[in-house]
Enzyme design. Structure first.
Site, PDB file in Angstrom:
ATOM      1  N   ASP A  68     -23.139  61.254  31.000  1.00 60.56           N
ATOM      2  CA  ASP A  68     -23.986  61.242  32.183  1.00 60.56           C
ATOM      3  C   ASP A  68     -24.598  59.866  32.385  1.00 60.56           C
ATOM      4  O   ASP A  68     -24.765  59.083  31.453  1.00 60.56           O
ATOM      5  CB  ASP A  68     -25.071  62.315  32.104  1.00 60.56           C
ATOM      6  CG  ASP A  68     -26.061  62.110  30.967  1.00 60.56           C
ATOM      7  OD1 ASP A  68     -25.618  61.770  29.855  1.00 60.56           O
ATOM      8  OD2 ASP A  68     -27.277  62.280  31.201  1.00 60.56           O
ATOM      9  N   GLU A 129     -28.170  63.161  28.457  1.00 61.23           N
ATOM     10  CA  GLU A 129     -28.982  62.183  27.739  1.00 61.23           C
ATOM     11  C   GLU A 129     -29.937  61.454  28.673  1.00 61.23           C
ATOM     12  O   GLU A 129     -31.073  61.157  28.310  1.00 61.23           O
ATOM     13  CB  GLU A 129     -28.077  61.162  27.039  1.00 61.23           C
ATOM     14  CG  GLU A 129     -28.777  60.360  25.945  1.00 61.23           C
ATOM     15  CD  GLU A 129     -29.509  59.128  26.443  1.00 61.23           C
ATOM     16  OE1 GLU A 129     -30.335  58.579  25.686  1.00 61.23           O
ATOM     17  OE2 GLU A 129     -29.260  58.696  27.590  1.00 61.23           O
TER      18      GLU A 129
END
Length: 380
Positions: A68, A129
């Protein structure tokens, strides 16, 4: 052997802004399956996660990372499509190039040079994250514990390097705690303060008391802890009204002198004492993002430092600086060190990574894998 630049481009073209996956995890899973890994997809809430392992013997060396990325910001300020992964002047341009799709690609490319290994290689890849990190690595770590999966050592591919590749690794991180203080008084007319209870002076006094404390003078390998006031709000648009309530948020980045629980208790104590003195109601909401940790010096950290010295001719800085990372969750499983690309452009407009750095990091990761199994296992 796989080409690291091509892999990096393939990942960047997946617009995986948290919590979206946009096919990024599929890309990683397909490649790892072709390399002989057994892949387990772990979906929690909106988040896609992946644990992949090749081999059953110990030791198990894990690479952890995230697919991500943060939002691109003002798209018109980008010179090129942030998800186009174009190469210009020797740089791959795109969101996630250094944070941290380039490092994932480099480790995969390095692994592709080893058809087999003495123990096991594994990947722990999350899609959560850059967000609130509640359904990502922390959930995968719980799953690993429940299933009895053992990871012996872990490399996190965060962009740890400062100005040149290999000049810094992260052997620990400070903890982080956020707190919101809400002071409720009594609204009234500014000309009649005796009929009201202004929450703002109470909040100012509370914040001053928090700031007056010297949290510590530092800790081995860590700087002193620091408390920062991040916002003060009342929502009051009138000039002649004493507001009903006022709120402030603070953050503490703390070293191992403290724990999140102890700091939360301190917040509660200060708020309770201030409420008793002022007559205002004070509510505290604390949230611990992670505890401080340090991977102690030893064979694993030394191995990484030795590889960097051999590959780049640098005495790497064993640092604990920066914000939090998913290493804070993995450290509950095994020793963990962060080693990745230069982070100069992470989260910025026109994020980019040099093709030369991708190649050099792949070489360093290859040397690290070889050295690891030579030291901790028997090379095959």
């Amino acid at each position: 052997m796989l080409d690291v630049t091509t892999l990096t481009q393939a990942l960047i073209t997946r617009p995986s802004v948290t919590p979206a996956d946009a096919g990024a995890m599929d890309t990683v899973e397909t490649i790892l399956t072709d390399l002989g890994f057994t892949c387990t997809r772990l979906a929690f809430g909106e988040i896609e996660n992946l644990y992949a392992r090749r081999g059953t013997a110990s030791p198990n060396l894990c690479f952890a990372g995230h697919t991500d990325v943060v939002p691109v910001g003002v798209r018109t300020l980008w010179k090129y499509d942030p998800f186009g992964a174009e190469i210009h002047d020797g740089q791959v341009i795109g969101r996630g190039a250094v944070d941290m799709k380039g490092a994932i690609a480099a480790w995969i490319a390095a692994v592709s040079r080893f058809p087999d290994q003495a123990g096991s290689l594994s990947f722990l890849i999350t899609g959560d994250e850059e967000g609130v990190a509640t359904d990502g690595t922390v959930r995968v770590v719980d799953w690993l514990k429940q299933t009895g999966e053992v990871i012996d050592h872990c490399i996190v591919g965060e962009p740890s390097s400062s100005t040149q590749l290999g000049d810094m690794i992260k052997v620990g991180r400070r903890g982080s705690i956020n707190a919101t203080f809400t002071v409720t008084g009594k609204q009234g007319h500014v000309a009649y303060p005796q009929r009201a209870l202004n929450p703002l002076p109470v909040l100012v006094d509370l914040l001053a008391e928090l700031k007056a404390r010297t949290l510590d003078d530092g800790y081995a390998s860590f700087p002193p802890s620091n408390l920062e006031i991040t916002t003060i709000d009342t929502g009051n648009t009138a000039t002649n009204v004493i507001p009903q309530a006022a709120r402030a948020r603070v953050n503490i980045r703390f070293n191992p002198t403290h724990t999140g629980v102890a700091l939360s208790q301190w917040f509660d104590t200060v708020a309770r004492d201030m409420a008793e003195r002022s007559g205002a109601a004070i509510e505290v909401q604390s949230s611990i993002s992670g505890e401080a940790f340090l991977t102690e010096a030893g064979p694993f950290v030394d191995l990484i430092a030795d590889v960097i010295q051999t590959q780049f001719g640098l005495d790497t800085d064993r640092s604990t600086t920066g914000g939090t990372s998913d290493a804070r969750f993995i450290r509950n499983l095994c020793p963990v060190v962060e080693f990745g690309l230069v982070g100069q452009t992470m989260h910025q407009i026109n994020e980019c990574v040099a093709v030369a750095d991708l190649d050099a990091l792949t070489d360093a990761y290859s040397a690290l894998i070889e050295a690891y199994f030579s030291k901790f296992g028997s090379a095959s």
